[in-house]
Enzyme design. Sequence first.
Site, short mmCIF file in Angstrom:
data_model
loop_
_atom_site.label_atom_id
_atom_site.label_comp_id
_atom_site.label_asym_id
_atom_site.label_seq_id
_atom_site.Cartn_x
_atom_site.Cartn_y
_atom_site.Cartn_z
N ASP A 325 50.57 37.14 47.90
CA ASP A 325 49.96 37.88 46.81
C ASP A 325 49.75 39.31 47.29
O ASP A 325 49.70 39.57 48.49
CB ASP A 325 48.62 37.21 46.46
CG ASP A 325 48.00 37.80 45.20
OD1 ASP A 325 48.75 38.31 44.36
OD2 ASP A 325 46.76 37.73 45.06
N ASP A 618 44.86 33.42 45.48
CA ASP A 618 43.40 33.43 45.43
C ASP A 618 42.84 33.02 44.08
O ASP A 618 41.63 32.91 43.91
CB ASP A 618 42.85 34.82 45.80
CG ASP A 618 43.38 35.92 44.88
OD1 ASP A 618 44.15 35.60 43.96
OD2 ASP A 618 43.01 37.09 45.09
N ASP A 622 47.38 30.35 40.97
CA ASP A 622 48.13 30.17 42.21
C ASP A 622 48.12 28.71 42.68
O ASP A 622 48.95 28.32 43.50
CB ASP A 622 47.52 31.03 43.33
CG ASP A 622 47.70 32.51 43.09
OD1 ASP A 622 48.77 32.89 42.61
OD2 ASP A 622 46.77 33.27 43.38
#
Length: 874
Positions: A325, A618, A622
């Site tokens: 990410d 996070d 996800d």
Amino acid sequence: MKEWYLEQKKNVLEELETKESGLTKEEVAERLKKYGENKLREEKQKSVIVIFLEQFKDLLVIILIIAAVISFFSGNGESTVVILAVITMNAILGTVQYVKAEKSLAGLRAMSAPSAKVIRDGCKQEVASMEIVPGDIVELEAGDLVVADGRILESYSLQVNESSLTGESLCVDKDDVELTGVIPLGERVNMAYSGSLVTYGRARMVVTGTGMDTEIGKIAGLLNAAKKKKTPLQESLDAFSMKLSILILIVAAVVFGISLFRKQELLDALMFAVALAVAAIPEALSSIVTIVQAMGTRKMAKENAIIKELKAVESLGCVSVICSDKTGTLTQNKMQVQNCFTEGNFLPAEELDEENPVHRLLVYSAVLTNDSTIVDGKGVGDPTEYALLDMFRNIHKEDGIKEDRIRDAFARIGEIPFDSQRKLMSTLHKMDGEYILFTKGAPDVLLSRCSEIKIGDEILPMTEEQSEVLKEANSTFSRNGLRVLAFAYRPYVAGDGERFILTTESEKDLIFLGLISMMDPPREESAEAVAEAKRAGIRPVMITGDHKITATAIAAKIGIYEEGDMALTGPELDAMTEEELDAVVEKVSVYGRVSPENKIRIVESWQRKGRIVAMTGDCVNDAPALKKADIGVAMGITGTEVSKDAASMILTDDNFATIIKAVANGRNVYRNIKNAVLFLLSGNTAAILAVLYTSFMGLAAPFTAVQLLFINLVTDSLPALAIGMEPPEKDLLGEKPRDPKEGLLTKSFLLQLLYQGVFIGIATMAAYYIGLGTSAQAAGTMAFATLTLARLFHGFNCRSKNNIFALGFRKNPFSLVAFLTGGILIAVLLFVPFLSRVFDAVALSGMEYAWIVILAAAPTVLIQGFRVIKSFIK
């Protein structure tokens, strides 16, 4: 699932058979029956008993159970008890590892608001979120958690934080506009989604989806569908266990047949077979592997990587792709002002000089048209706004002036709040005896409201040429992935009695001051960590919910995106077939505006290429990809509970660099596990060869089942654990990731195992023959003691491929402690009468004890001597 964001409000209401006055009580009851409660479905979990019983399905365990039964009927009760105790202990350990409650769905359910404000029967009322149904009219206001997915009907400056779904911390403006085309979730401004937070304004929406039919419900479904893969080591050990089991059964059957052919008693023949089975099965193997992994997790925890699943430790060693990410992992998760454009020049924000009249007004405008504050070093409010306050504080580093001094000196008299349609915010202040209206907003909008521009002490008309220069400056910032705000002002004069009445008409004929650009900058260590990853043969890939341009700019800065690489958006990915994605996946370094399904497809595509994939995340969206990846990495600081529960590793510092450290640790853990397995299996090979030799030669069995279990479980465990604590000898990141298809039992590994096992086996049988000159019991005792001590010595050989003099004991004193402890245990067993009887050992002469030590040390002396000579040749 229907794309409601593409529908007109009128059509949405018609299709859902509802109206703006809401549903009736009867309609709600009918829809509850039809759609069910507004909650996520739970998957049925296995009971602890079922999990415990499943541990006994392994063929090696079944062989040991048969051995225990034979021992019992042969009158050898001690062996039966010990074997069953070992099996039960391993089953309990396996159960404890397995029973880690899958809290991902529980975390998702916790994101549902406990209640919601709805319009039913024409009246506003508050109901439990579980009772919300499609067609309900829901009112939203600041502080509310959105209870279901819905189409916005009316919006009054509504802003929503969708970070749990998109991963981006900036708030999204929502409106009741009509949209066309395929649009990623983060840009569907006319929809509000379950689990997101209303941060500003208010709105009314019609519910389009509840429970599993929401975006969060889709994620929950993906989470259920994403099955965890076995690690390369697990697959290798499973394959080894199956092959070993079949080999044991075949050889035991042959030995049993030979014993019967030689007219041995049935029970004696069975005991030979039992001894062979116990000698061959490395009972401590699974426990040793688990403990070595656990020791690896403890080391990683000290370096900010908490491993939730032990098996993830060794998988890290063969990770070849890290899908990371952007926000917070590679970047600082904090907006910072970068550069400004004012008076026709680009300049860093820290070079703004308040002695310059334009600079002073630009800085004051940034502070005064600002609702955020900084408390104890932390920004409170909109991230872009407190980035402007940080800029002010950096300019005043030396004198320590804070924004409160400016706000107190030029107090806000009036304001026109930010509006998502206007994309502007204005505040009125009294400054140097006159009233000044400061305005900030989107550059394209604000430029259209400016008729003049301030340069130095002069105020000049805004020409077409100047306007083009400003637009090009804005484009330059945007191409570099920067967020841009424009600032302007004007003296404010109104008729008597109307001085402080501000309207949107006040935001005209503005005097342009400048542009301020900002971004969430890369972490200082990100570029170095990316370089380390590439040196280690790992491909870093950025996957984000942010815009492709912004993501590509950041990726280029830190070395993820290089010339010739590709960048894709979620919609572009949706248009690709699996074959098309597989054809380009190795060229794509950046993915922007991705959905949960996109992330899973990216992971699966890499896995089809035979790569071991680590995925960071996070937020809620996800979670499915974290579970699907070989290693799911969640963020400890900014991560949602859902993402943490779905992951196998949690970074307590949310730092990409920590993943690279964990990879190095993972490689060392795997190396140590491989060395520990070599130690255990080479020792077992020696025992198998000794049992086979005595069987073929018609001699008495050299060991009893209890003696072999003592060796396998007690004395072998100590050196194996010491091997597991061996520190790395060299820079492990300089090596390429190991091939996940390469099994544990490679040709070179088997060759080492065989010749080391033969050396120890020869020494054991030499001791057996020396003892045979006294009695069969003495022969068995000498063989048992020699094999035990030889395997303790052998622990030094398996620490590394280097010789023991090069390694020393300073870095790993546990290997010496393990040897001494094991030596004491065998001595106690031989010299304490009670224990001698339990383990079928007899007293020996001083010379026989001396032979045990000499013969036990001989294989290690040979192996170490060869390594020393080899090091001199090199």
